[in-house]
Design a protein around this motif. Sequence first.
Motif, PDB file in Angstrom:
ATOM      1  N   PRO A  69     -62.857  43.148  -7.784  1.00  0.00           N
ATOM      2  CA  PRO A  69     -64.166  43.238  -7.128  1.00  0.00           C
ATOM      3  C   PRO A  69     -64.447  41.999  -6.297  1.00  0.00           C
ATOM      4  N   LEU A  70     -65.427  42.086  -5.403  1.00  0.00           N
ATOM      5  CA  LEU A  70     -65.762  40.997  -4.506  1.00  0.00           C
ATOM      6  C   LEU A  70     -66.209  39.766  -5.289  1.00  0.00           C
ATOM      7  N   ARG A  71     -66.930  39.984  -6.433  1.00  0.00           N
ATOM      8  CA  ARG A  71     -67.357  38.877  -7.289  1.00  0.00           C
ATOM      9  C   ARG A  71     -66.722  39.084  -8.661  1.00  0.00           C
ATOM     10  N   PRO A  72     -65.395  38.745  -8.796  1.00  0.00           N
ATOM     11  CA  PRO A  72     -64.726  38.969 -10.085  1.00  0.00           C
ATOM     12  C   PRO A  72     -65.159  37.911 -11.094  1.00  0.00           C
ATOM     13  N   THR A  73     -64.983  38.306 -12.374  1.00  0.00           N
ATOM     14  CA  THR A  73     -65.235  37.337 -13.442  1.00  0.00           C
ATOM     15  C   THR A  73     -63.973  36.525 -13.672  1.00  0.00           C
ATOM     16  N   GLN A  74     -64.125  35.482 -14.456  1.00  0.00           N
ATOM     17  CA  GLN A  74     -62.957  34.639 -14.757  1.00  0.00           C
ATOM     18  C   GLN A  74     -61.930  35.416 -15.554  1.00  0.00           C
ATOM     19  N   ASP A  75     -62.411  36.325 -16.457  1.00  0.00           N
ATOM     20  CA  ASP A  75     -61.461  37.138 -17.227  1.00  0.00           C
ATOM     21  C   ASP A  75     -60.685  38.084 -16.311  1.00  0.00           C
ATOM     22  N   THR A  80     -55.549  39.566 -14.197  1.00  0.00           N
ATOM     23  CA  THR A  80     -54.766  39.944 -13.010  1.00  0.00           C
ATOM     24  C   THR A  80     -53.633  38.940 -12.792  1.00  0.00           C
ATOM     25  N   ALA A  81     -53.908  37.652 -12.979  1.00  0.00           N
ATOM     26  CA  ALA A  81     -52.869  36.633 -12.824  1.00  0.00           C
ATOM     27  C   ALA A  81     -51.758  36.828 -13.838  1.00  0.00           C
ATOM     28  N   GLY A  97     -61.360  32.675  -7.150  1.00  0.00           N
ATOM     29  CA  GLY A  97     -62.418  33.521  -6.593  1.00  0.00           C
ATOM     30  C   GLY A  97     -63.765  32.820  -6.637  1.00  0.00           C
ATOM     31  N   GLU A  98     -64.850  33.625  -6.370  1.00  0.00           N
ATOM     32  CA  GLU A  98     -66.213  33.078  -6.385  1.00  0.00           C
ATOM     33  C   GLU A  98     -67.100  33.982  -7.231  1.00  0.00           C
ATOM     34  N   GLY A 102     -70.369  29.672  -3.224  1.00  0.00           N
ATOM     35  CA  GLY A 102     -70.233  28.240  -3.483  1.00  0.00           C
ATOM     36  C   GLY A 102     -69.926  27.912  -4.919  1.00  0.00           C
ATOM     37  N   LYS A 103     -69.662  28.963  -5.788  1.00  0.00           N
ATOM     38  CA  LYS A 103     -69.339  28.711  -7.191  1.00  0.00           C
ATOM     39  C   LYS A 103     -67.963  29.309  -7.495  1.00  0.00           C
ATOM     40  N   PRO A 104     -66.893  28.509  -7.282  1.00  0.00           N
ATOM     41  CA  PRO A 104     -65.542  29.032  -7.491  1.00  0.00           C
ATOM     42  C   PRO A 104     -65.216  29.161  -8.964  1.00  0.00           C
TER      43      PRO A 104
END
Length: 509
Positions: A69-75, A80-81, A97-98, A102-104
Amino acid sequence: MSKGILTRLRLSSLRLRLVVVFALVALTAAVAASGIAYWLNREAVLTRTQDAALGDFRQEMQNRAATLPLRPTQDDLRRTAEQMAGGSADYQVLLLGERDAGKPIVGASDPDDFTLADVPRTLRDAVDTERPVTEANPYPYHLFWQRTERNGTPYLVGGTRVDGGGPAGYMFKSLAAEKADLNSLAWSLGIATALAVAGSVLLAQVAATTVLRPVHRLGEAARQLGEGKLDTRLRVTGADELADLTRTFNSAAESLQKKVADMSAREESSRRFVADMSHELRTPLTALTAVTEVLEDEQDSLDPMIAPAVALVVSETRRLNVLVENLMEVTRFDAGTARLVLDEVDIADQITACIDARAWLDAVDLDAERGIVAPLDPRRLDVILANLIGNALKHGGSPVRVAVRTEEDELVIAVRDHGPGIPEEVLPHVFDRFYKASASRPKSDGSGLGLSIAMENALIHGGSITASNSVGEDGTVDGAVFVLRLPLDASGITREVQTRSSQGEVEEE
């Protein structure tokens, strides 16, 4: 050091130079070939590895990271990695991602092995740079890669970004296996280079032996030729440059042998002519001498008009007698038939007798210690002294000083006059036969053989005579000095001559 040893050293030096040149050429060629081979293999291995890894990473980014998604979560990023790094992939993946503008957020397949700090800043800037989409550039983001090193291990770092504002992905692949393969290749090439150099040294030895063997034979033949073995020849084999050199040597040796034979024949003919002429002149000279002695006894009673002519005949007859005797003595030296008849000689007494016999006592100062005794040939020593002292009296005038001393195993007799000396251009020729410096010595009426006979008599004793000028304190020439040097024991010279005579090298007339 003998000539043979010197020749072997020279050949060894040439062999060494040939081997060194072969080795350097082989080393240069092997190093160049190995370096090119290593560089080509290195590029091929690294290019193949990185192309495979980057191609797989690009495909995974399109298949998996693009579905986030455009705003993926860290999980989401971490799962995916892990999926992208799983399976047959042998690299680690990091997705960036973000959560909000401004919040990577970062998701890594193995945070302990690959973090954002491992990604070079220049690579991140290149990945984040959006390029205008044109006909020549259909994508705003591109895949970039860079080789880095961590703790001595090489790594490949690649990165790209999903179009449309998707996450950025980075891969981290170890190149340790490739490095090990390249190190193994380097060792193999190094061993191959060493073997090539060793082989070239062996080939150089064979080539040097092939080249130097005829050179050694040629050098040995030249040495024999120089020792007088003029019949020395070499066998010609092959048709290369060395064969041509051998033919040239044989031709030169043959020409030299012929010329030496011709010169020897002419010299022998000349010696024989002089000897025969001298022998033939002795009979009429004996008669002339007897007549002149009678004329000399009757000179006081002759007509005053005839007396000068008679005196001239007497003088010239005596001079002719001396010339014939000198010529016969010269022929003995040339023929090698001159002999030493040694006797224990008191040097001071011998010089005194020589001076007294010629009525030179008032014109010669003798400086000689009594008791200096040496085994010499008295007759030949008398000839030497008479020539040296007579020459000094004739050209230098009295008083003539004769000094005798001993130096180690040598007897040294110096004869010095106080005349004008000997011109520098004449000094090298004073002992030459028939040489007369008429311009500097107009009073010279000799045959030009006296000093040469004196030198021959000195040489047959194993000694020598040198001529020089005495220089005064003011730098001017103050007379000529002749120095006679003779061994105090000439018995060894006599034995050598007798040995040569018994071997047929010397024949008595």
